[in-house]
Design a protein around this motif. Structure first.
Motif, PDB file in Angstrom:
ATOM      1  N   SER A  43     -19.449   7.323   5.896  1.00  0.00           N
ATOM      2  CA  SER A  43     -18.732   7.978   4.813  1.00  0.00           C
ATOM      3  C   SER A  43     -18.360   6.951   3.761  1.00  0.00           C
ATOM      4  N   SER A  44     -18.203   7.429   2.553  1.00  0.00           N
ATOM      5  CA  SER A  44     -17.747   6.545   1.484  1.00  0.00           C
ATOM      6  C   SER A  44     -16.245   6.677   1.264  1.00  0.00           C
ATOM      7  N   ILE A  45     -15.566   7.351   2.176  1.00  0.00           N
ATOM      8  CA  ILE A  45     -14.129   7.573   2.035  1.00  0.00           C
ATOM      9  C   ILE A  45     -13.350   6.514   2.805  1.00  0.00           C
ATOM     10  N   SER A  46     -12.301   6.006   2.170  1.00  0.00           N
ATOM     11  CA  SER A  46     -11.359   5.087   2.809  1.00  0.00           C
ATOM     12  C   SER A  46      -9.982   5.727   2.752  1.00  0.00           C
ATOM     13  N   VAL A  47      -9.117   5.337   3.669  1.00  0.00           N
ATOM     14  CA  VAL A  47      -7.741   5.818   3.667  1.00  0.00           C
ATOM     15  C   VAL A  47      -6.887   4.734   3.019  1.00  0.00           C
ATOM     16  N   SER A  48      -6.064   5.143   2.062  1.00  0.00           N
ATOM     17  CA  SER A  48      -5.235   4.196   1.324  1.00  0.00           C
ATOM     18  C   SER A  48      -3.766   4.410   1.660  1.00  0.00           C
ATOM     19  N   LEU A  62      -7.215   0.779   3.102  1.00  0.00           N
ATOM     20  CA  LEU A  62      -6.754  -0.082   2.017  1.00  0.00           C
ATOM     21  C   LEU A  62      -5.230  -0.025   2.042  1.00  0.00           C
ATOM     22  N   VAL A  63      -4.587  -1.173   2.095  1.00  0.00           N
ATOM     23  CA  VAL A  63      -3.127  -1.223   2.152  1.00  0.00           C
ATOM     24  C   VAL A  63      -2.653  -2.026   0.944  1.00  0.00           C
ATOM     25  N   ASN A  64      -1.790  -1.404   0.129  1.00  0.00           N
ATOM     26  CA  ASN A  64      -1.314  -2.032  -1.099  1.00  0.00           C
ATOM     27  C   ASN A  64       0.193  -1.885  -1.206  1.00  0.00           C
ATOM     28  N   ALA A  65       0.880  -3.015  -1.264  1.00  0.00           N
ATOM     29  CA  ALA A  65       2.336  -3.026  -1.457  1.00  0.00           C
ATOM     30  C   ALA A  65       2.597  -3.491  -2.885  1.00  0.00           C
ATOM     31  N   SER A  66       3.240  -2.658  -3.654  1.00  0.00           N
ATOM     32  CA  SER A  66       3.537  -2.998  -5.058  1.00  0.00           C
ATOM     33  C   SER A  66       4.389  -4.242  -5.151  1.00  0.00           C
ATOM     34  N   ALA A  67       4.092  -5.017  -6.158  1.00  0.00           N
ATOM     35  CA  ALA A  67       4.902  -6.225  -6.425  1.00  0.00           C
ATOM     36  C   ALA A  67       6.294  -5.791  -6.848  1.00  0.00           C
ATOM     37  N   PRO A  68       7.320  -6.544  -6.468  1.00  0.00           N
ATOM     38  CA  PRO A  68       8.684  -6.220  -6.903  1.00  0.00           C
ATOM     39  C   PRO A  68       8.759  -6.224  -8.435  1.00  0.00           C
TER      40      PRO A  68
END
Length: 138
Positions: A78-83, A130-136
């Motif tokens: 699949s071309s799907i990722s979980v974010s 994909l795991v992304n934590a926003s910068a403060p």
């Protein structure tokens, strides 16, 4: 009124193990129903496979999964990722560390050029995260 878009992961025969693993990572409440429990007529080998599983994790996370019975095609690519994203660095770091167990790390969880903390991995069940934590805020 509420509308949600939820990841629904498909497996050939490892949905239960995957859901139990995700439950250990995300906490919350896990419900699993097999084809037999749902009254579905399937081959004997498929009776105990997951027809529908749902994990309601902490922080409002919702993840669903099922197995494909042997008579159905199982899409293994699949071309799907979980974010996973947000501003709770502690929670996202904890999720990253849990998902990393047995995973292939595609991008380490570290500060990205755009300032956020970002990482990408394929877990031991073949799901890309994909795991992304926003910068403060400055």
């Amino acid at each position: 009124m509420t509308v949600r878009l939820n990841p629904y992961l498909g497996f050939r025969d490892s949905a239960r193990a995957a859901l139990e693993f995700y439950h250990s990572v995300f906490g919350g409440s896990l419900t699993v129903g097999t084809f037999a429990e749902m009254g579905m007529e399937v081959d004997a080998a498929d009776r105990d496979k997951v027809m529908h599983g749902q994990l309601e994790g902490e922080n409002g996370l919702l993840l669903m999964a099922s197995d494909s019975p042997s008579g159905m095609r199982a899409d293994t690519g699949s071309s799907i990722s979980v974010s996973l994203s947000g501003d709770d660095l502690d929670a996202l770091t904890r999720y990253w560390e849990g998902l990393s167990d047995g995973a292939t790390i595609l991008e380490p969880f570290t500060q990205a050029p755009w300032g956020d903390t970002f990482g990408m991995l394929t877990d031991r069940f073949g799901t890309t995260w994909l795991v992304n934590a926003s910068a403060p805020a400055a």
